[in-house]
Design a protein around this motif. Structure first.
Motif, PDB file in Angstrom:
ATOM      1  N   VAL A   1       0.944  -1.050  -0.588  1.00 39.67           N
ATOM      2  CA  VAL A   1      -0.045   0.423   0.164  1.00 39.67           C
ATOM      3  C   VAL A   1       0.813   1.543   0.235  1.00 39.67           C
ATOM      4  O   VAL A   1       1.222   1.482   0.778  1.00 39.67           O
ATOM      5  N   ILE A   2       0.019   1.774  -0.715  1.00 35.02           N
ATOM      6  CA  ILE A   2       1.008   3.131  -0.987  1.00 35.02           C
ATOM      7  C   ILE A   2       1.368   4.514  -0.053  1.00 35.02           C
ATOM      8  O   ILE A   2      -0.131   4.405   0.051  1.00 35.02           O
ATOM      9  N   THR A   3       1.990   4.402   0.600  1.00 32.89           N
ATOM     10  CA  THR A   3       1.658   5.445   1.816  1.00 32.89           C
ATOM     11  C   THR A   3       2.678   7.031   1.686  1.00 32.89           C
ATOM     12  O   THR A   3       1.757   8.013   2.444  1.00 32.89           O
ATOM     13  N   GLN A   4       3.407   7.298   0.716  1.00 36.70           N
ATOM     14  CA  GLN A   4       3.667   8.924   0.207  1.00 36.70           C
ATOM     15  C   GLN A   4       3.547   8.699  -0.905  1.00 36.70           C
ATOM     16  O   GLN A   4       4.217   8.141  -1.443  1.00 36.70           O
ATOM     17  N   GLY A   5       3.850  10.189  -0.961  1.00 37.47           N
ATOM     18  CA  GLY A   5       4.072  10.420  -2.499  1.00 37.47           C
ATOM     19  C   GLY A   5       2.093   9.998  -3.744  1.00 37.47           C
ATOM     20  O   GLY A   5       2.405   9.512  -4.230  1.00 37.47           O
ATOM     21  N   VAL A   6       1.139   9.931  -2.738  1.00 34.17           N
ATOM     22  CA  VAL A   6       0.013   9.746  -2.930  1.00 34.17           C
ATOM     23  C   VAL A   6      -0.688  10.635  -4.049  1.00 34.17           C
ATOM     24  O   VAL A   6      -1.684  10.030  -4.249  1.00 34.17           O
ATOM     25  N   GLY A   7      -0.148  11.951  -3.574  1.00 33.07           N
ATOM     26  CA  GLY A   7      -0.947  13.821  -3.829  1.00 33.07           C
ATOM     27  C   GLY A   7      -1.572  12.946  -5.616  1.00 33.07           C
ATOM     28  O   GLY A   7      -2.533  13.767  -6.032  1.00 33.07           O
ATOM     29  N   ASN A   8      -0.462  12.767  -6.345  1.00 32.57           N
ATOM     30  CA  ASN A   8      -0.662  13.160  -8.227  1.00 32.57           C
ATOM     31  C   ASN A   8      -0.857  12.103  -8.093  1.00 32.57           C
ATOM     32  O   ASN A   8      -1.265  11.396  -9.981  1.00 32.57           O
ATOM     33  N   LEU A   9      -1.068  10.892  -7.752  1.00 35.35           N
ATOM     34  CA  LEU A   9      -1.402   9.589  -8.184  1.00 35.35           C
ATOM     35  C   LEU A   9      -2.913   9.272  -9.272  1.00 35.35           C
ATOM     36  O   LEU A   9      -3.635   9.451  -8.834  1.00 35.35           O
ATOM     37  N   LYS A  10      -2.430   8.175  -9.989  1.00 30.61           N
ATOM     38  CA  LYS A  10      -3.414   8.226 -11.084  1.00 30.61           C
ATOM     39  C   LYS A  10      -3.540   6.790 -11.400  1.00 30.61           C
ATOM     40  O   LYS A  10      -2.136   6.003 -10.823  1.00 30.61           O
ATOM     41  N   GLN A  11      -4.466   5.980 -11.672  1.00 29.51           N
ATOM     42  CA  GLN A  11      -4.720   4.309 -12.500  1.00 29.51           C
ATOM     43  C   GLN A  11      -3.705   4.665 -12.974  1.00 29.51           C
ATOM     44  O   GLN A  11      -3.344   5.231 -14.570  1.00 29.51           O
ATOM     45  N   GLY A  12      -2.990   3.446 -12.845  1.00 31.98           N
ATOM     46  CA  GLY A  12      -1.869   3.205 -13.996  1.00 31.98           C
ATOM     47  C   GLY A  12      -0.521   3.879 -14.230  1.00 31.98           C
ATOM     48  O   GLY A  12      -0.148   3.789 -14.770  1.00 31.98           O
ATOM     49  N   SER A  13      -0.360   4.733 -13.316  1.00 34.70           N
ATOM     50  CA  SER A  13       0.961   5.927 -13.042  1.00 34.70           C
ATOM     51  C   SER A  13       1.767   4.724 -12.998  1.00 34.70           C
ATOM     52  O   SER A  13       2.186   4.420 -12.405  1.00 34.70           O
ATOM     53  N   ALA A  14       2.986   5.292 -13.823  1.00 33.75           N
ATOM     54  CA  ALA A  14       4.165   4.977 -13.386  1.00 33.75           C
ATOM     55  C   ALA A  14       5.148   5.089 -12.292  1.00 33.75           C
ATOM     56  O   ALA A  14       4.561   6.123 -11.995  1.00 33.75           O
ATOM     57  N   ILE A  15       5.676   4.958 -11.092  1.00 32.33           N
ATOM     58  CA  ILE A  15       6.363   4.790  -9.739  1.00 32.33           C
ATOM     59  C   ILE A  15       6.996   4.167  -9.456  1.00 32.33           C
ATOM     60  O   ILE A  15       7.699   2.927 -10.711  1.00 32.33           O
ATOM     61  N   LYS A  16       7.800   4.819  -8.728  1.00 29.05           N
ATOM     62  CA  LYS A  16       9.197   4.202  -8.364  1.00 29.05           C
ATOM     63  C   LYS A  16       9.130   3.983  -7.070  1.00 29.05           C
ATOM     64  O   LYS A  16       9.414   5.094  -6.061  1.00 29.05           O
ATOM     65  N   PRO A  17       8.454   2.493  -6.695  1.00 22.20           N
ATOM     66  CA  PRO A  17       8.062   2.187  -5.257  1.00 22.20           C
ATOM     67  C   PRO A  17       9.315   1.658  -4.214  1.00 22.20           C
ATOM     68  O   PRO A  17      10.717   1.451  -4.754  1.00 22.20           O
ATOM     69  N   VAL A  18       9.600   2.392  -2.895  1.00 20.91           N
ATOM     70  CA  VAL A  18      10.620   2.107  -2.373  1.00 20.91           C
ATOM     71  C   VAL A  18       9.702   2.128  -0.967  1.00 20.91           C
ATOM     72  O   VAL A  18       9.329   2.358  -0.096  1.00 20.91           O
ATOM     73  N   PRO A  19      10.728   1.481   0.427  1.00 16.18           N
ATOM     74  CA  PRO A  19       9.190   1.176   1.518  1.00 16.18           C
ATOM     75  C   PRO A  19       9.505   2.333   2.494  1.00 16.18           C
ATOM     76  O   PRO A  19      10.388   3.426   2.035  1.00 16.18           O
ATOM     77  N   ALA A  20       8.752   2.692   2.741  1.00 14.99           N
ATOM     78  CA  ALA A  20       8.371   3.795   3.525  1.00 14.99           C
ATOM     79  C   ALA A  20       9.549   3.843   4.666  1.00 14.99           C
ATOM     80  O   ALA A  20       8.804   5.354   4.482  1.00 14.99           O
ATOM     81  N   THR A  21      10.267   3.107   4.517  1.00 12.13           N
ATOM     82  CA  THR A  21      10.368   3.691   6.452  1.00 12.13           C
ATOM     83  C   THR A  21      12.038   4.437   5.028  1.00 12.13           C
ATOM     84  O   THR A  21      13.687   4.722   5.514  1.00 12.13           O
ATOM     85  N   SER A  22      11.966   4.211   4.452  1.00 11.20           N
ATOM     86  CA  SER A  22      13.904   5.136   3.479  1.00 11.20           C
ATOM     87  C   SER A  22      13.623   6.728   2.409  1.00 11.20           C
ATOM     88  O   SER A  22      12.471   6.725   3.017  1.00 11.20           O
ATOM     89  N   PRO A  23      14.263   6.591   3.173  1.00 12.50           N
ATOM     90  CA  PRO A  23      14.241   8.853   2.921  1.00 12.50           C
ATOM     91  C   PRO A  23      14.105   8.611   1.954  1.00 12.50           C
ATOM     92  O   PRO A  23      14.406   8.393   0.603  1.00 12.50           O
ATOM     93  N   GLN A  24      13.066   9.821   2.007  1.00 11.90           N
ATOM     94  CA  GLN A  24      12.554  10.722   0.192  1.00 11.90           C
ATOM     95  C   GLN A  24      12.634  11.606   0.195  1.00 11.90           C
ATOM     96  O   GLN A  24      13.300  12.775   0.979  1.00 11.90           O
ATOM     97  N   ARG A  25      13.360  11.642  -1.199  1.00 11.14           N
ATOM     98  CA  ARG A  25      14.267  13.131  -1.697  1.00 11.14           C
ATOM     99  C   ARG A  25      13.108  13.829  -1.607  1.00 11.14           C
ATOM    100  O   ARG A  25      11.530  14.044  -1.764  1.00 11.14           O
ATOM    101  N   VAL A  26      13.621  15.208  -0.917  1.00 12.84           N
ATOM    102  CA  VAL A  26      13.094  16.468  -0.739  1.00 12.84           C
ATOM    103  C   VAL A  26      13.461  17.262  -1.183  1.00 12.84           C
ATOM    104  O   VAL A  26      15.222  17.741  -1.581  1.00 12.84           O
ATOM    105  N   GLY A  27      12.775  18.482  -2.169  1.00 12.50           N
ATOM    106  CA  GLY A  27      13.822  19.318  -2.827  1.00 12.50           C
ATOM    107  C   GLY A  27      13.915  19.759  -4.090  1.00 12.50           C
ATOM    108  O   GLY A  27      12.509  19.309  -5.322  1.00 12.50           O
ATOM    109  N   ALA A  28      14.013  20.338  -5.127  1.00 10.97           N
ATOM    110  CA  ALA A  28      14.110  20.791  -6.537  1.00 10.97           C
ATOM    111  C   ALA A  28      14.303  19.052  -7.115  1.00 10.97           C
ATOM    112  O   ALA A  28      15.440  18.369  -7.029  1.00 10.97           O
ATOM    113  N   PRO A  29      13.959  18.859  -8.444  1.00 13.92           N
ATOM    114  CA  PRO A  29      14.275  17.360  -9.067  1.00 13.92           C
ATOM    115  C   PRO A  29      16.044  18.022  -9.624  1.00 13.92           C
ATOM    116  O   PRO A  29      16.538  19.108 -10.015  1.00 13.92           O
ATOM    117  N   ALA A  30      16.298  16.131 -10.250  1.00 12.34           N
ATOM    118  CA  ALA A  30      17.777  16.669 -10.458  1.00 12.34           C
ATOM    119  C   ALA A  30      17.981  17.584 -11.991  1.00 12.34           C
ATOM    120  O   ALA A  30      18.868  18.602 -11.919  1.00 12.34           O
TER     121      ALA A  30
END
Length: 396
Positions: free
Chosen positions: A354-383
């Motif tokens: 179950v996705i718990t982080q980053g659910v704001g802009n998800l849609k059915q069939g959206s491509a995602i890069k899943p990581v465990p929720a305990t992993s540090p999430q990238r915060v800031g401007a895209p690379a």
């Protein structure tokens, strides 16, 4: 020189376009970049079904102090609002008449005993004379009967004396139980009687304390049906309390019993719990909220509240990590919370991510890069944006 300004403007617009393209969710080949999301793996676990019900506190023991004889109150012997012990004198009724009654009953008993002794002696003297036929047999029989009547009169007089002594003792009104006593409802000089409806005072024992809890008969029926079908198992009899100001009562209680009759006016069943009350914080008549685990769901799943969203019709849904790392939307049954989690009873199976982080802009069939929720999430401007900014800084 005039032609250079449009060229410079066009170059700036081109650079901005390239920069925006780098900031967008497009990769180098023009495809959508996969959004990084955090997930948790759900599993079945036993989750208690906590019930919150309103209730009222009730004294463990209550005694209305009433007179058992008639008379004038001469003295109050206790401190109003204080604590009394069982057998402690509370009121003194004028005992003059009752003392006189004791004396009279004692005199009657002495007279009866004297008469009985004389009758027994007469019967003893007639016995040998009757055997020698010196007196008539009937006279001896009458003497024996008079002796028996005299002994019965002694027993009656003894009972009358005991009754008089009891009434004299009742002229001092004592506490039937120990506990807190309220104000006196009569004053010295008041006439009281054994048949009066108004008590003289009320004593309440408040340690321990009862809490009468009201539960809907429909809810109790559903719970019993669930227990019978095996959908849930019986919970604990331990109860916690919240006071009227929202604070927690520090000591747990225990459910004692449930009534078998439904209140026709309210459609509820009364459950009674018992709580220790050594400090006297609970007082009779307080409104409280009782919290207890009435049953346990052995196959529920806990999902963080951030993962559960609501549709327009109020139904709940979550996003899962689906096949080929695609977001999968799924409806679930989530009717209550436990702490920071929703209790999901349908729609999921053990092992679902179950996705718990980053659910704001998800849609059915959206491509995602899943990581465990305990992993540090990238915060800031895209690379890409950071790289463009660095390049622009170097260019200057």
């Amino acid at each position: 020189m005039l032609h250079k300004k449009p060229l410079l403007l066009a170059g700036a617009l081109c650079a901005m376009t390239l920069s925006l393209g780098a900031c967008s969710g497009k990769d180098d080949k023009g495809g959508n970049r996969a959004a990084q999301v955090g997930f948790v793996v759900v599993r079945e676990e036993a989750v208690p079904i906590t019930t919150a019900l309103g209730g009222r506190t009730v004294a463990f023991e209550t005694s209305e102090v009433r007179p058992q004889v008639n008379g004038i109150i001469r003295q109050r012997l206790f401190t109003e609002g204080g604590t009394v012990r069982a057998g402690q004198p509370l009121f003194q009724i004028d005992a003059s008449l009752y003392k006189a009654a004791v004396d009279q009953a004692a005199a009657n008993l002495a007279s009866a005993r004297a008469s009985a002794q004389a009758a027994e002696e007469k019967a003893k003297r007639f016995e040998p004379l009757a055997k020698m036929q010196a007196v008539a047999e009937q006279d001896y029989t009458d003497a024996l009967a008079q002796a028996r009547v005299a002994r019965a009169a002694v027993a009656q007089s003894a009972a009358s004396l005991e009754t008089a002594r009891i009434n004299l003792r009742y002229s001092t009104i004592t506490a039937p139980i120990g506990g807190h006593i309220g104000r006196s409802l009569v004053t010295p000089g008041a006439l009281v009687s054994a048949s009066q409806a108004t008590p003289l005072a009320v004593i309440q024992r408040t340690d321990p304390m009862y809490v009468d809890i009201q539960q809907s008969a429909a809810d109790m029926t559903r719970l019993r049906q669930s227990l019978a079908s095996g959908g849930v198992t019986a919970g604990s009899t331990s109860v916690r309390l919240k006071l009227e100001d929202g604070s927690d009562y520090g000591l747990p209680g225990t459910v004692q019993f449930s009534e078998v009759t439904v209140n026709e006016a309210t459609g509820t069943v009364t459950l009674r719990a018992r709580f220790p009350n050594p400090s006297g914080l609970l007082m009779p008549g307080m409104f409280v909220t009782a919290l207890f685990d009435q049953a346990v769901n052995p196959a529920a799943m806990l999902v963080p509240q951030a993962a559960v969203q609501r549709d327009f019709d109020g139904s709940a849904f979550v996003y899962l990590v689906g096949k080929d790392n695609k977001a999968e939307r799924r409806k679930v049954e989530a009717d209550r919370t436990v702490g920071a989690n929703w209790v999901v009873t349908g729609g999921l199976k053990p092992g679902d991510r179950v996705i718990t982080q980053g659910v704001g802009n998800l849609k059915q069939g959206s491509a995602i890069k899943p990581v465990p929720a305990t992993s540090p999430q990238r915060v800031g401007a895209p690379a890409g944006k950071s790289a463009d900014k660095s390049a622009a800084t170097k260019g200057q």
